[in-house]
Design a protein around this motif. Structure first.
Motif, PDB file in Angstrom:
ATOM      1  N   VAL A 414       0.821  -1.209   0.000  1.00 12.25           N
ATOM      2  CA  VAL A 414       0.000   0.000   0.000  1.00 12.25           C
ATOM      3  C   VAL A 414       0.859   1.265   0.000  1.00 12.25           C
ATOM      4  O   VAL A 414       0.333   2.371   0.169  1.00 12.25           O
ATOM      5  CB  VAL A 414      -0.939   0.024   1.225  1.00 12.25           C
ATOM      6  CG1 VAL A 414      -1.903  -1.155   1.168  1.00 12.25           C
ATOM      7  CG2 VAL A 414      -0.156   0.030   2.537  1.00 12.25           C
ATOM      8  N   ALA A 415       2.164   1.114  -0.193  1.00  8.31           N
ATOM      9  CA  ALA A 415       3.051   2.272  -0.143  1.00  8.31           C
ATOM     10  C   ALA A 415       4.298   2.032  -0.981  1.00  8.31           C
ATOM     11  O   ALA A 415       4.693   0.884  -1.231  1.00  8.31           O
ATOM     12  CB  ALA A 415       3.450   2.581   1.307  1.00  8.31           C
ATOM     13  N   GLU A 416       4.914   3.143  -1.377  1.00 12.04           N
ATOM     14  CA  GLU A 416       6.254   3.148  -1.951  1.00 12.04           C
ATOM     15  C   GLU A 416       7.148   3.945  -1.014  1.00 12.04           C
ATOM     16  O   GLU A 416       6.728   4.970  -0.464  1.00 12.04           O
ATOM     17  CB  GLU A 416       6.250   3.778  -3.346  1.00 12.04           C
ATOM     18  CG  GLU A 416       5.676   2.883  -4.425  1.00 12.04           C
ATOM     19  CD  GLU A 416       6.511   1.617  -4.659  1.00 12.04           C
ATOM     20  OE1 GLU A 416       7.742   1.733  -4.749  1.00 12.04           O
ATOM     21  OE2 GLU A 416       5.927   0.522  -4.705  1.00 12.04           O
ATOM     22  N   LYS A 417       8.367   3.477  -0.815  1.00 14.71           N
ATOM     23  CA  LYS A 417       9.273   4.111   0.147  1.00 14.71           C
ATOM     24  C   LYS A 417      10.424   4.788  -0.589  1.00 14.71           C
ATOM     25  O   LYS A 417      11.026   4.205  -1.495  1.00 14.71           O
ATOM     26  CB  LYS A 417       9.814   3.062   1.122  1.00 14.71           C
ATOM     27  CG  LYS A 417      10.726   3.625   2.214  1.00 14.71           C
ATOM     28  CD  LYS A 417      10.926   2.624   3.334  1.00 14.71           C
ATOM     29  CE  LYS A 417      11.718   1.407   2.880  1.00 14.71           C
ATOM     30  NZ  LYS A 417      13.173   1.703   2.781  1.00 14.71           N
ATOM     31  N   LEU A 418      10.741   6.021  -0.193  1.00 13.78           N
ATOM     32  CA  LEU A 418      11.845   6.789  -0.770  1.00 13.78           C
ATOM     33  C   LEU A 418      12.892   7.075   0.296  1.00 13.78           C
ATOM     34  O   LEU A 418      12.569   7.154   1.487  1.00 13.78           O
ATOM     35  CB  LEU A 418      11.327   8.109  -1.351  1.00 13.78           C
ATOM     36  CG  LEU A 418      10.324   8.004  -2.510  1.00 13.78           C
ATOM     37  CD1 LEU A 418       9.802   9.384  -2.884  1.00 13.78           C
ATOM     38  CD2 LEU A 418      10.956   7.323  -3.710  1.00 13.78           C
ATOM     39  N   ASP A 419      14.130   7.246  -0.147  1.00 12.76           N
ATOM     40  CA  ASP A 419      15.231   7.558   0.755  1.00 12.76           C
ATOM     41  C   ASP A 419      15.422   9.070   0.794  1.00 12.76           C
ATOM     42  O   ASP A 419      15.653   9.702  -0.238  1.00 12.76           O
ATOM     43  CB  ASP A 419      16.516   6.868   0.286  1.00 12.76           C
ATOM     44  CG  ASP A 419      17.704   7.208   1.163  1.00 12.76           C
ATOM     45  OD1 ASP A 419      17.549   7.239   2.391  1.00 12.76           O
ATOM     46  OD2 ASP A 419      18.791   7.466   0.611  1.00 12.76           O
ATOM     47  N   TYR A 420      15.335   9.644   1.976  1.00 15.92           N
ATOM     48  CA  TYR A 420      15.433  11.096   2.117  1.00 15.92           C
ATOM     49  C   TYR A 420      16.771  11.619   1.591  1.00 15.92           C
ATOM     50  O   TYR A 420      16.817  12.634   0.888  1.00 15.92           O
ATOM     51  CB  TYR A 420      15.262  11.487   3.586  1.00 15.92           C
ATOM     52  CG  TYR A 420      15.503  12.954   3.859  1.00 15.92           C
ATOM     53  CD1 TYR A 420      14.469  13.881   3.693  1.00 15.92           C
ATOM     54  CD2 TYR A 420      16.747  13.421   4.281  1.00 15.92           C
ATOM     55  CE1 TYR A 420      14.684  15.231   3.938  1.00 15.92           C
ATOM     56  CE2 TYR A 420      16.969  14.766   4.515  1.00 15.92           C
ATOM     57  CZ  TYR A 420      15.944  15.670   4.336  1.00 15.92           C
ATOM     58  OH  TYR A 420      16.167  17.007   4.579  1.00 15.92           O
ATOM     59  N   ALA A 421      17.859  10.930   1.910  1.00 15.73           N
ATOM     60  CA  ALA A 421      19.191  11.431   1.565  1.00 15.73           C
ATOM     61  C   ALA A 421      19.411  11.504   0.057  1.00 15.73           C
ATOM     62  O   ALA A 421      20.148  12.367  -0.429  1.00 15.73           O
ATOM     63  CB  ALA A 421      20.264  10.558   2.211  1.00 15.73           C
ATOM     64  N   THR A 422      18.779  10.599  -0.697  1.00 19.17           N
ATOM     65  CA  THR A 422      18.992  10.555  -2.153  1.00 19.17           C
ATOM     66  C   THR A 422      17.753  11.014  -2.922  1.00 19.17           C
ATOM     67  O   THR A 422      17.609  10.686  -4.103  1.00 19.17           O
ATOM     68  CB  THR A 422      19.372   9.133  -2.586  1.00 19.17           C
ATOM     69  OG1 THR A 422      18.302   8.235  -2.242  1.00 19.17           O
ATOM     70  CG2 THR A 422      20.660   8.686  -1.907  1.00 19.17           C
ATOM     71  N   LEU A 423      16.877  11.756  -2.276  1.00 19.77           N
ATOM     72  CA  LEU A 423      15.636  12.191  -2.906  1.00 19.77           C
ATOM     73  C   LEU A 423      15.929  13.021  -4.157  1.00 19.77           C
ATOM     74  O   LEU A 423      16.780  13.915  -4.145  1.00 19.77           O
ATOM     75  CB  LEU A 423      14.827  13.025  -1.907  1.00 19.77           C
ATOM     76  CG  LEU A 423      13.313  13.005  -2.042  1.00 19.77           C
ATOM     77  CD1 LEU A 423      12.771  11.616  -1.792  1.00 19.77           C
ATOM     78  CD2 LEU A 423      12.693  13.997  -1.063  1.00 19.77           C
ATOM     79  N   SER A 424      15.225  12.731  -5.232  1.00 21.01           N
ATOM     80  CA  SER A 424      15.402  13.459  -6.487  1.00 21.01           C
ATOM     81  C   SER A 424      14.049  13.637  -7.159  1.00 21.01           C
ATOM     82  O   SER A 424      13.066  12.972  -6.815  1.00 21.01           O
ATOM     83  CB  SER A 424      16.340  12.695  -7.434  1.00 21.01           C
ATOM     84  OG  SER A 424      15.732  11.478  -7.842  1.00 21.01           O
ATOM     85  N   LYS A 425      14.002  14.553  -8.118  1.00 17.68           N
ATOM     86  CA  LYS A 425      12.767  14.769  -8.880  1.00 17.68           C
ATOM     87  C   LYS A 425      12.301  13.461  -9.507  1.00 17.68           C
ATOM     88  O   LYS A 425      11.114  13.116  -9.476  1.00 17.68           O
ATOM     89  CB  LYS A 425      13.004  15.824  -9.957  1.00 17.68           C
ATOM     90  CG  LYS A 425      11.864  15.963 -10.950  1.00 17.68           C
ATOM     91  CD  LYS A 425      12.232  16.900 -12.094  1.00 17.68           C
ATOM     92  CE  LYS A 425      11.183  16.858 -13.204  1.00 17.68           C
ATOM     93  NZ  LYS A 425      11.542  17.739 -14.339  1.00 17.68           N
ATOM     94  N   GLU A 426      13.255  12.693 -10.055  1.00 15.89           N
ATOM     95  CA  GLU A 426      12.922  11.453 -10.755  1.00 15.89           C
ATOM     96  C   GLU A 426      12.361  10.405  -9.791  1.00 15.89           C
ATOM     97  O   GLU A 426      11.375   9.729 -10.108  1.00 15.89           O
ATOM     98  CB  GLU A 426      14.157  10.904 -11.460  1.00 15.89           C
ATOM     99  CG  GLU A 426      14.646  11.743 -12.646  1.00 15.89           C
ATOM    100  CD  GLU A 426      15.324  13.035 -12.231  1.00 15.89           C
ATOM    101  OE1 GLU A 426      15.362  13.980 -13.046  1.00 15.89           O
ATOM    102  OE2 GLU A 426      15.801  13.116 -11.066  1.00 15.89           O
ATOM    103  N   SER A 427      12.969  10.277  -8.612  1.00 15.35           N
ATOM    104  CA  SER A 427      12.490   9.250  -7.674  1.00 15.35           C
ATOM    105  C   SER A 427      11.109   9.597  -7.129  1.00 15.35           C
ATOM    106  O   SER A 427      10.241   8.720  -6.992  1.00 15.35           O
ATOM    107  CB  SER A 427      13.487   9.072  -6.524  1.00 15.35           C
ATOM    108  OG  SER A 427      13.583  10.247  -5.732  1.00 15.35           O
TER     109      SER A 427
END
Length: 530
Positions: A414-427
């Protein structure tokens, strides 16, 4: 003279109760002290409905917290811990927090709880409670199970009433240990790890190491530090008679935790540990007209973005802020974004499909049918609200339990997880496109929401029931598990194992000695015959 000055500081409700014999004169009402000192807004968003519900039942409440109840009620006396929220809301480097190792988070969390409790003890608000005469009595004390330990001296001061612990910060290990709840690292993930069942051998090894580290920090450093604070601030006879913090915690009647099996996984619960996740979620209220129109005008769906009440969006790193702005600008024209942004000046380069607000009614927004995704820090309350409302999540965890919450939600599909340190427009754009475009996320979240909502009784009613159960019976010793009083080696049956090994060793030794004796006898007989 000193007693007169103390009486003059009593809240009016407390004086009325004293005149009625400490609460006995109130029809079906009890005199309850609630110690809710955690210096974060989210904890009080979670606990304030419980205060309101108990007050509505006619109980007289004295509430020690950073935030007074709004609107005020005649039978609720608020004692404010001044400056508490400001003490926590220092300029925090969230990027630095994301670099802290998991093991270091245990020590950091314990230190934060101890420091915030120590701060509370030094405030005028807590001194108001110190000024109550020692012969004043409360029928019950409700205290936060994490962060309020140094204030347990009030249990002795007010005549050792029964205690109920509540915890908005999930269900950490130490609460289970205090009530003897099974908390086995073979199948229960540590509250600061992102393990998912089934555990591999490496997972179990990490889990055991985390459990051992937590045992050390909690029993060797944290609880003794709270004992020292208690004896420093609670003077005279109260301090000398007060039981050690660990002993008081072990005699808590009931612990109410912000947990539910649908999100946290199935595990054993003794009667004294009661899950009540969702107590703060209410029927959605109508949105302000401008917000309603903004969300109504999103034919292809809307995205809500908030990092909760503790983490400020306007303090994000430039890289992370620009990544979010760029991703929002690249969304289809019919998709709108509502962003909780705490500054007057909006983020640079904000596209026209994005609206910002310093404060937004999050739970009511998530109930709007056009909201199709929630970009969240995966905090406990936000995760529960999103699940209750059936809205999939794009998680950007930053601290403490948020990593575990995000991993669980992702594992449930029910979710997708992103990494704060490597956050980018594409991710960010890829995660949003996936959650918005794939209907399976919403379908699975609706299924999860149905399980999360379905209870024998609503979670707030459950919490009130068990608090009143403790009041009616002046404690709940029958709900206490025998494991709470057992030594670790007894719990693991090491004493039994040692005894069995000793018996087996003794039997083997006797057999060996007998065999040697027979052998010598046979050998001696052969020589004599020859």
């Amino acid at each position: 003279m000193a007693a007169g000055r103390s009486l003059a500081r009593w809240p009016l409700a407390a004086l009325l109760l004293a005149a009625c014999g400490g609460g006995g004169g109130w029809a079906s009402a009890s005199n309850v002290l609630m110690i809710l000192t955690t210096p974060t807004p989210s904890h009080h968003i979670w606990s304030s409905p419980l205060v309101e519900a108990l007050a509505a039942r006619g109980h007289n409440l004295t509430v020690l917290s950073p935030t007074p109840l709004k609107p005020p009620r005649a039978n609720v006396t608020d004692i404010v811990i001044e400056g508490s929220l400001e003490y926590t809301d220092a300029d925090t480097d969230y990027h630095a927090l994301t670099q802290i190792s998991t093991l270091e988070w245990i020590r950091t969390t314990m230190e934060w709880y101890a420091n915030s409790c120590n701060y509370s003890l030094s405030t005028k608000g807590v001194r108001q409670l110190f000024d109550y005469p020692d012969d004043f009595r409360f029928d019950l004390i409700v205290i936060e199970g994490s962060g309020g330990e140094c204030l347990l001296g009030f249990v002795e001061k007010f005549g050792r009433p029964p205690v109920v612990a509540i915890n908005g910060f999930g269900n950490p290990q130490w609460l289970n240990w205090n009530v003897g709840n099974p908390d086995h690292p073979a199948y229960v993930s540590h509250s600061q790890l992102t393990l998912r069942w089934p555990f591999s051998f490496t997972d179990k090894l990490k889990n055991v190491l985390m459990y051992l580290a937590t045992l050390y920090h909690y029993y060797v450093e944290f609880l003794p530090a709270n004992d020292r604070m208690l004896h420093t601030y609670f003077a005279g006879a109260v301090a000398s008679r007060a039981a050690p913090v660990a002993e008081t915690l072990a005699n808590v009647s009931v612990v109410l935790v912000n947990a539910h099996h649908s999100l946290d996984g199935a595990r054993p619960f003794v009667p004294a540990l009661v899950p009540i996740a969702g107590i703060h979620i209410k029927q959605p209220k109508p949105l302000p007209k401008d917000l309603q129109q903004f969300l109504d005008g999103a034919p292809e769906g809307a995205v809500y973005f908030s990092l909760g009440s503790l983490v400020r969006s306007d303090r994000l790193g430039a890289q992370q802020r620009d990544a979010l702005v760029g991703a929002f600008a690249a969304l289809p024209r019919g998709v709108r974004v509502l962003w909780k942004w705490e500054s007057d000046a909006p983020p640079p380069g904000l596209p026209p499909n994005v609206r910002v607000g310093k404060w937004l009614p999050q739970s009511d927004i998530l109930a709007h049918p056009n909201v199709r995704a929630f970009i969240s820090h995966a905090g406990m309350l936000s995760s529960h609200e999103s699940t209750w409302r059936g809205v999939p999540i794009v998680a950007i965890p930053l601290i403490v339990d948020q990593y575990l919450n995000a991993a669980r939600l992702q594992g449930l599909g029910v979710a997708e997880k992103l990494d704060y340190a490597t956050l980018s427009k594409e991710s960010v754009l890829a995660a949003l496109t996936k959650v918005l475009g794939d209907p399976s996320y919403r379908e699975r979240m609706r299924e999860l929401s149905a399980v999360f909502r379905e209870r024998p009784r609503p979670p707030l009613e459950t919490a009130v029931f068990w608090i009143e159960h403790v009041l009616r019976h002046r404690g709940a010793p029958r709900m206490r598990a025998p494991t709470a009083d057992m030594a670790w080696y007894e719990l693991m049956l090491l004493d039994v194992a040692a005894f069995v090994l000793l018996v087996v060793a003794a039997v083997v030794a006797v057999i060996v000695l007998c065999a040697r004796g027979v052998r010598r006898k046979i050998g001696g007989g052969k020589k004599k015959t020859e």
